[in-house]
Motif scaffolding. Structure first.
Motif, PDB file in Angstrom:
ATOM      1  N   ASN A  65      -4.129   2.132  -3.928  1.00  0.00           N
ATOM      2  CA  ASN A  65      -3.262   1.806  -2.538  1.00  0.00           C
ATOM      3  C   ASN A  65      -3.851   0.746  -1.444  1.00  0.00           C
ATOM      4  OD1 ASN A  65      -1.963   3.820  -3.456  1.00  0.00           O
ATOM      5  ND2 ASN A  65      -2.938   5.662  -2.304  1.00  0.00           N
ATOM      6  N   GLU A  94      -2.761   2.890   2.656  1.00  0.00           N
ATOM      7  CA  GLU A  94      -2.107   4.554   2.522  1.00  0.00           C
ATOM      8  C   GLU A  94      -0.734   4.700   2.003  1.00  0.00           C
ATOM      9  OE1 GLU A  94      -2.662   5.054   6.947  1.00  0.00           O
ATOM     10  OE2 GLU A  94      -4.444   3.415   7.592  1.00  0.00           O
ATOM     11  N   GLY A  95      -0.905   4.761   1.380  1.00  0.00           N
ATOM     12  CA  GLY A  95       0.405   5.014   0.228  1.00  0.00           C
ATOM     13  C   GLY A  95       0.441   4.281  -0.870  1.00  0.00           C
ATOM     14  N   LEU A 139       6.170   1.691  -0.219  1.00  0.00           N
ATOM     15  CA  LEU A 139       5.629   2.808   0.463  1.00  0.00           C
ATOM     16  C   LEU A 139       6.105   4.168  -0.449  1.00  0.00           C
ATOM     17  CD1 LEU A 139       2.632   2.921   2.328  1.00  0.00           C
ATOM     18  CD2 LEU A 139       2.863   1.277   0.424  1.00  0.00           C
ATOM     19  N   ASP A 149       5.249   7.492  -2.444  1.00  0.00           N
ATOM     20  CA  ASP A 149       4.878   8.800  -1.950  1.00  0.00           C
ATOM     21  C   ASP A 149       4.692   9.512  -0.569  1.00  0.00           C
ATOM     22  OD1 ASP A 149       2.901   6.920  -1.408  1.00  0.00           O
ATOM     23  OD2 ASP A 149       1.316   8.436  -1.846  1.00  0.00           O
ATOM     24  N   LYS A 150       4.696   8.505   0.487  1.00  0.00           N
ATOM     25  CA  LYS A 150       4.776   8.213   1.629  1.00  0.00           C
ATOM     26  C   LYS A 150       6.605   8.296   2.555  1.00  0.00           C
ATOM     27  CE  LYS A 150       0.415   8.539   3.154  1.00  0.00           C
ATOM     28  NZ  LYS A 150      -0.344   9.977   2.386  1.00  0.00           N
ATOM     29  N   SER A 151       7.151   7.676   1.675  1.00  0.00           N
ATOM     30  CA  SER A 151       8.641   7.723   1.864  1.00  0.00           C
ATOM     31  C   SER A 151       8.618   6.381   3.306  1.00  0.00           C
ATOM     32  CB  SER A 151       9.222   8.571   2.605  1.00  0.00           C
ATOM     33  OG  SER A 151       9.889   9.063   0.926  1.00  0.00           O
ATOM     34  N   GLN A 152       8.068   5.165   2.880  1.00  0.00           N
ATOM     35  CA  GLN A 152       7.945   4.629   4.618  1.00  0.00           C
ATOM     36  C   GLN A 152       7.719   2.782   3.674  1.00  0.00           C
ATOM     37  OE1 GLN A 152       3.838   5.266   5.618  1.00  0.00           O
ATOM     38  NE2 GLN A 152       4.267   6.772   6.889  1.00  0.00           N
ATOM     39  N   ARG A 161       4.962   0.022  10.416  1.00  0.00           N
ATOM     40  CA  ARG A 161       5.151   1.138   9.392  1.00  0.00           C
ATOM     41  C   ARG A 161       6.291   1.702   9.649  1.00  0.00           C
ATOM     42  NH1 ARG A 161       1.286   2.941   5.568  1.00  0.00           N
ATOM     43  NH2 ARG A 161      -0.246   1.468   6.523  1.00  0.00           N
ATOM     44  N   ASN A 209       8.771   5.031   9.043  1.00  0.00           N
ATOM     45  CA  ASN A 209       8.907   5.248   8.203  1.00  0.00           C
ATOM     46  C   ASN A 209      11.066   6.324   7.338  1.00  0.00           C
ATOM     47  OD1 ASN A 209       7.172   7.401   8.757  1.00  0.00           O
ATOM     48  ND2 ASN A 209       7.710   7.540  10.852  1.00  0.00           N
TER      49      ASN A 209
END
Length: 282
Positions: free
Chosen positions: A82, A101-102, A119, A121-124, A138, A140
């Motif tokens: 990551n 962080e993802g 990202l 897994d974070k949907s970002q 960042r 969302n």
């Protein structure tokens, strides 16, 4: 890693790789770079004689890779740690590492010193300053959409994001606002943008490629869903000819599950790799 001449269909070179994932080109430096997920390295090669120049270490599981022409840096996105490993493309050495962080998927550069990365897994979507090697924004996305494919309309500052929930999200790259949401196929991997035809494409594992057409300022519609072949998910696009290139292969049974790979993909049968060429009807 195979080099194919798309004008003559001739194979120009083949370079040894260890789990190659992504390829980034720096034509201004006459160099190319590909990520090796098998040994956590990036291989550097020249674009004239197709010779390997060296390797540099990365984080764990480098996947997507992107070149920023403003800073002459290569960003390798490490899917297992990551992180993003930053490589000086001139000096051929690591100059930094960025925590994400993802889990990163595809990345694109806007040509003005910024990069964008999905990202999953974070949907970002994160916006990275290539000069400072810092995350500036960042944004969302809708929860659980699982962004993977990513393309950019640099002129109009729009991002095209292929998501695992069978949607393409069009995002304003200046403020992170969702401009449009469109249906695509299942199992998307790659997205590309055609600056000449003002179209975006999403190639999916279900054997489809969705064509999204810009019909007005910030209005988009699905023009066509093209039938390709199952698992034809990765894609390159030539805006000069309007042709898309999708690698395909024949598959056998999957290997036995392991703790690291509890859901292994089916094995590729030897000598079955081909390139599917997709274009508009004459």
């Amino acid at each position: 890693m195979v080099v194919l001449d798309i004008k003559t269909d001739e194979i120009l070179a083949a370079m040894t790789a260890n789990g190659v994932h992504g390829i980034a080109l720096a034509p201004d430096l006459k160099r190319g770079f590909f990520s090796n997920g098998g040994d956590n390295t990036v291989t550097i090669f020249d674009l004239t004689h197709w010779k390997i120049l060296g390797t540099v270490p990365t984080g764990q599981g480098p996947d997507a890779i992107c070149y920023d022409p403003i800073t002459h840096r290569v960003f390798a996105f490490d899917g297992k740690s990551n992180t993003t490993t930053v490589i000086d493309a001139v000096e051929e050495k690591v100059v930094g590492e960025i925590p994400l962080e993802g889990r990163p998927e595809f990345a694109v550069a806007d040509g003005n010193g910024s990069l964008f990365n999905a990202l999953e897994d974070k949907s970002q979507i994160v916006k990275i300053n290539a000069r400072t090697m810092k995350i500036e924004k960042r944004w969302n996305l809708p929860p659980g959409c699982g962004p993977s494919g990513l393309a950019i309309d640099a002129k109009n500052q729009r991002l095209f994001i292929g998501c695992g929930n069978k949607t393409m999200i069009v995002l304003d790259a200046t403020d992170g606002k969702v401009v449009a949401t469109l249906p695509i196929g299942q199992g998307v991997d790659a997205c590309v943008f055609d600056p000449i035809g003002q179209r975006a494409f999403a190639s999916c594992g279900d054997g489809t490629m969705t064509v999204v057409q810009q019909t007005g300022r910030d209005t988009y519609s699905v023009a066509e869903m093209v039938t390709t072949q199952p698992r034809a998910r990765t894609m390159a696009f030539d805006p000069a000819t309007g042709l898309a290139y999708l690698p395909i292969a024949k598959f056998g049974p999957p290997p036995a599950p392991t703790p690291d790979h509890p859901k292994p993909r089916p094995s590729i049968l030897p000598n079955s790799l081909e390139i599917l060429v997709v274009g508009a009807k004459p």
